[in-house]
Design an enzyme around this catalytic site. Sequence first.
Site, PDB file in Angstrom:
ATOM      1  N   ALA A 156       0.829  -1.214   0.000  1.00  0.00           N
ATOM      2  CA  ALA A 156       0.000   0.000   0.000  1.00  0.00           C
ATOM      3  C   ALA A 156       0.860   1.260   0.000  1.00  0.00           C
ATOM      4  O   ALA A 156       0.517   2.269  -0.629  1.00  0.00           O
ATOM      5  CB  ALA A 156      -0.911  -0.006   1.220  1.00  0.00           C
TER       6      ALA A 156
ATOM      7  N   ASP B 120      27.176  29.144 -27.327  1.00  0.00           N
ATOM      8  CA  ASP B 120      28.152  29.583 -28.307  1.00  0.00           C
ATOM      9  C   ASP B 120      27.516  30.704 -29.130  1.00  0.00           C
ATOM     10  O   ASP B 120      26.291  30.816 -29.190  1.00  0.00           O
ATOM     11  CB  ASP B 120      28.510  28.387 -29.197  1.00  0.00           C
ATOM     12  CG  ASP B 120      29.654  28.684 -30.134  1.00  0.00           C
ATOM     13  OD1 ASP B 120      30.424  29.611 -29.841  1.00  0.00           O
ATOM     14  OD2 ASP B 120      29.761  27.986 -31.158  1.00  0.00           O
TER      15      ASP B 120
ATOM     16  N   ASP C  97      28.327  23.607 -30.712  1.00  0.00           N
ATOM     17  CA  ASP C  97      28.350  22.799 -31.926  1.00  0.00           C
ATOM     18  C   ASP C  97      29.733  22.297 -32.299  1.00  0.00           C
ATOM     19  O   ASP C  97      29.873  21.497 -33.214  1.00  0.00           O
ATOM     20  CB  ASP C  97      27.762  23.584 -33.108  1.00  0.00           C
ATOM     21  CG  ASP C  97      28.496  24.903 -33.354  1.00  0.00           C
ATOM     22  OD1 ASP C  97      29.534  25.139 -32.713  1.00  0.00           O
ATOM     23  OD2 ASP C  97      28.015  25.694 -34.194  1.00  0.00           O
TER      24      ASP C  97
ATOM     25  N   ASP D 240      33.492  22.629 -27.644  1.00  0.00           N
ATOM     26  CA  ASP D 240      32.383  22.704 -26.690  1.00  0.00           C
ATOM     27  C   ASP D 240      32.146  21.394 -25.944  1.00  0.00           C
ATOM     28  O   ASP D 240      31.351  21.354 -25.005  1.00  0.00           O
ATOM     29  CB  ASP D 240      31.078  23.068 -27.426  1.00  0.00           C
ATOM     30  CG  ASP D 240      31.155  24.419 -28.110  1.00  0.00           C
ATOM     31  OD1 ASP D 240      31.644  25.366 -27.464  1.00  0.00           O
ATOM     32  OD2 ASP D 240      30.748  24.521 -29.280  1.00  0.00           O
TER      33      ASP D 240
ATOM     34  N   ASN E  21      -1.834   6.455  -2.088  1.00  0.00           N
ATOM     35  CA  ASN E  21      -1.126   5.483  -1.248  1.00  0.00           C
ATOM     36  C   ASN E  21      -1.262   5.803   0.241  1.00  0.00           C
ATOM     37  O   ASN E  21      -1.345   4.893   1.072  1.00  0.00           O
ATOM     38  CB  ASN E  21       0.347   5.425  -1.650  1.00  0.00           C
ATOM     39  CG  ASN E  21       0.562   4.637  -2.933  1.00  0.00           C
ATOM     40  OD1 ASN E  21       0.409   5.156  -4.015  1.00  0.00           O
ATOM     41  ND2 ASN E  21       0.898   3.368  -2.797  1.00  0.00           N
TER      42      ASN E  21
ATOM     43  N   GLU F 285      -4.493   4.339   1.272  1.00  0.00           N
ATOM     44  CA  GLU F 285      -4.431   2.886   1.422  1.00  0.00           C
ATOM     45  C   GLU F 285      -3.766   2.505   2.747  1.00  0.00           C
ATOM     46  O   GLU F 285      -4.225   1.599   3.464  1.00  0.00           O
ATOM     47  CB  GLU F 285      -3.680   2.280   0.230  1.00  0.00           C
ATOM     48  CG  GLU F 285      -4.449   2.410  -1.092  1.00  0.00           C
ATOM     49  CD  GLU F 285      -3.579   2.122  -2.305  1.00  0.00           C
ATOM     50  OE1 GLU F 285      -2.435   1.654  -2.095  1.00  0.00           O
ATOM     51  OE2 GLU F 285      -4.022   2.354  -3.436  1.00  0.00           O
TER      52      GLU F 285
ATOM     53  N   ASN G  64      -2.984  -0.234  -7.055  1.00  0.00           N
ATOM     54  CA  ASN G  64      -1.801   0.554  -7.396  1.00  0.00           C
ATOM     55  C   ASN G  64      -1.453   0.477  -8.877  1.00  0.00           C
ATOM     56  O   ASN G  64      -0.928   1.431  -9.451  1.00  0.00           O
ATOM     57  CB  ASN G  64      -0.597   0.112  -6.563  1.00  0.00           C
ATOM     58  CG  ASN G  64      -0.693   0.594  -5.128  1.00  0.00           C
ATOM     59  OD1 ASN G  64      -1.545   1.414  -4.805  1.00  0.00           O
ATOM     60  ND2 ASN G  64       0.159   0.074  -4.253  1.00  0.00           N
TER      61      ASN G  64
ATOM     62  N   THR H  74      -6.016   1.356 -10.693  1.00  0.00           N
ATOM     63  CA  THR H  74      -6.696   2.587 -10.288  1.00  0.00           C
ATOM     64  C   THR H  74      -5.733   3.770 -10.252  1.00  0.00           C
ATOM     65  O   THR H  74      -6.109   4.883 -10.616  1.00  0.00           O
ATOM     66  CB  THR H  74      -7.335   2.404  -8.906  1.00  0.00           C
ATOM     67  OG1 THR H  74      -8.057   1.182  -8.886  1.00  0.00           O
ATOM     68  CG2 THR H  74      -8.268   3.545  -8.585  1.00  0.00           C
TER      69      THR H  74
END
Length: 910
Positions: free
Chosen positions: A310, A356, A653, A657, A719, A722, A747, A750
């Site tokens: 749960a 750049d 590029d 770099d 949860n 639960e 779990n 639903t």
Amino acid sequence: MSRKAGSRRRRGRRTLPRVSASPAIERDTGVPAWHALPAGEVLARLEASAAGLTTAESARRRERYGPNLLRLTPPTSAWTILLAQLRSVVIALLAAATIVAWVTGDRADAAAIGIVIVINTAIGFATELRARRAMEALRGLEVPRATALRDGHVAEVDARALVPGDVVVVEAGQRVPADARLLDAAELRTDEAALTGESLPVEKDAADDVAEDASVADRRTMLYQATAVVAGAARAVVVATGEHTEVGRIGAMTSAIAEERTPLERRLDALGKRLVWVTLAVGALVVALDVLRGVSMDRALETGLALAVAAVPEGLPAVATIALAVGVARMARRKALVRRLPAVETLGSATVVCTDKTGTLTAGEMTVTRLVVDGREIAVTGAGYEPDGRLDGDAPPGLVEEALRIGALANRAGLTRRDGRWTAVGDPTEAALLVAARKGGLDPVRLRAEWPERGNVPFSSERKWMATFHDTPNGLVALVKGAPARLIERCARVATAAGDVPLDAAGRERLLAQNHDLAGRGLRVLALARGDAVATPDEESVRDLTLVGFVGMTDPPAAEVPETIGRLRGAGIRTVMITGDQQLTAAAVARELGVLAGDETTLDGRELTRLDAAALGERIAHVGAFSRVSPEDKLRIVTALQSRGEVVAMLGDGVNDAAALRKADVGVAMGGRGTDVAKEASAVVLQDDRFATVAAAVEEGRAIYDNIRKFVFYLFSCNVAEVLVLVLAGIVGLPQPLTPLQLLWLNLVTDTFPALALAVEPAGTDVMSRPPRDPRAELLTGSFLRRVGAYGGLITAVTLAAFVAAIAGAHPAHAGTVAFMTLALAQAFHLGNARSSGPVVAPSAAFRNPWAVAAVALVVVLQLLAVHVAPLAERLGVQPLDTREWVLVIGLAAVPAVVGQGVKLVSGRR
């Protein structure tokens, strides 16, 4: 081997220096600064000669230095990626629950939880399985063949066999096979943009005086591996090969950078660890209470197992992965390809974008933007090599045409149309002059036919001008272009609307002032001149010229860049420009683009190297543009920003770099013109090379983070409900309402489908008008937890109310079905509370995300199947309900949703 030969080899080992190219390394290791030494001294230190090496000596040195190859980092193995998926705290908790279920004999529960682990692991593994070869792309930079002097003769050799001391020959159209010091050069220019970021071809000169601490971009006496020769020819002696070259150093620097976890990964990991302790504490408490009440140990462990199931949101890893995958798909539609999944959300966390200049903020294509004749300035519209544009300004048409003609004929470039767009062939500066001529109504091809060339004086770094000679009805004329200061020295007249006027000292000063004004705006300026009645087509004839005008050119801003920088600033994100250009050019471009804001300044690479880490970290907050930087500088800039708590996105590029791209929180490479090295070092690749795509990606990243918070809120409130149902039932002495398998069903069914619907929730309208979130902020804030607790408590209350009402007149198993259905539907209806901050009761809001409506409908259908399909109902331990019970279930299940929408309506009105 003879004693003499052995002695010679030992002597060679002692005197041949270890090779490197970085001044910083040279100062630390004693390796010479080859670029600063005279060519003769370089040959002497390498024990080589201008005639090259012998074959035998080359072989001996190859044993010592090894092949001219780059050392590569092995790719991440599939097993490593798979094991990384299993290191999740949530997965570990589920594994522990599986073991407990198996030990207590509940094999069905153990199998079900095990299947959940397999599904979560498979999704993460399939998405992350990539050969992350940050250095593999360097193979593409190795030059397969080279021209070298061997045994006194020119020979084509395998470039892998080159060694320090080899003399290589390069010419236009070739790539440089190794780092080398020039011995002699003729009109040599190289394109070093990928290595240094320098936007224009670099003039090289073997006799130039270069400072020892000069940056790579300023070392005019050197050639560097993988750079392209644009014009001219040269001989050079190899000083570094393989991993000791500049490219090799960048590769080593890049591979040494460990891949760090993204902000999202760190937040989810912290969340998982907190979840473990909460689950263990609650589970231990409930098991202890059961034992004290006399419940058997097996039954107590089963209750503890139910609590573990749960408490753990089994769908969280899968939903988080799928949410990021949805973001990947969204970004792909907006031309941003994501190579590493968590980078999707990291872009949304960015607080600084380092970029750049050349080809990223600018078009990467030189463009004439200004023409000056007779002291009057004309604007030239249009950008790049597309001949779309016009000339705006009031100037004598004859002089304008003459200036354009000089630029088109004193020219060695060409334009070609490929894949629907115009590209330059040769020097980009000269190509820009051809485009300007077309915009002015001239056809360069036709001009060359009408003005046949009879000779030329090529450009040289000493002259700084070039000339072509043409036949005309009035005799031979010279058309000249070049550096304004040098050409003005050779001019005796200046062309005006009234005719040619003698040029005196005051006139020269005025022309130089015009040149300085254009240069101060960040333009590259060329002077255009003619020489009438030339006697012979040679250099001596290029005197007593008439200055026709100036042309100013620049690499113009790329489309939408200023608007995008403004949009990022509105989102609280700084843009920092990093370029290899000179400081004056960098400052002018940064101001034009809107990069510099408020008190922000520029910082040059030489000054940057004098700052230690602390000083740089303190100053960097006020620097908007960096100029003349090296790859190490870029890495330091990114590191300094990160040390201040910034989340850095780095755009680039080039090869230079790569290290900064890898170090940044998210590296972004250009997909079209970017080098393979830059792409492989990056997490995101822009297919369209547009800076505006970065803002679109940031917007998607922020929307994804918002959606992650939404489904984390939804899953945790479910949860919590639960867990509270089980804990409170145990405390008050009620039978356990739910079994572990029923909780697992909730779990996975639903919870998961509605959570997936939240993963595709559209972005809010304010996503780019709010500041970046604090990079140090946790996912579960105090207000967030209070909302989780409030809605979790509300769902718990209606579930227990339904269970108590049903147990009064029914078998506990039947009452358990009522609780099971109430909890399932309450969680499904709770989806509306987890969506946007406003109410979703209006149809326009409810159907803004049709997947949310579909998810609720699917949950209802699956719950009906669970109680009416006999095999499934038997496995889950549920029974069909009558009408009265359905009314009870639906009425109570709707309460949390109704309350949540009411709260949103009230808060919205406030």
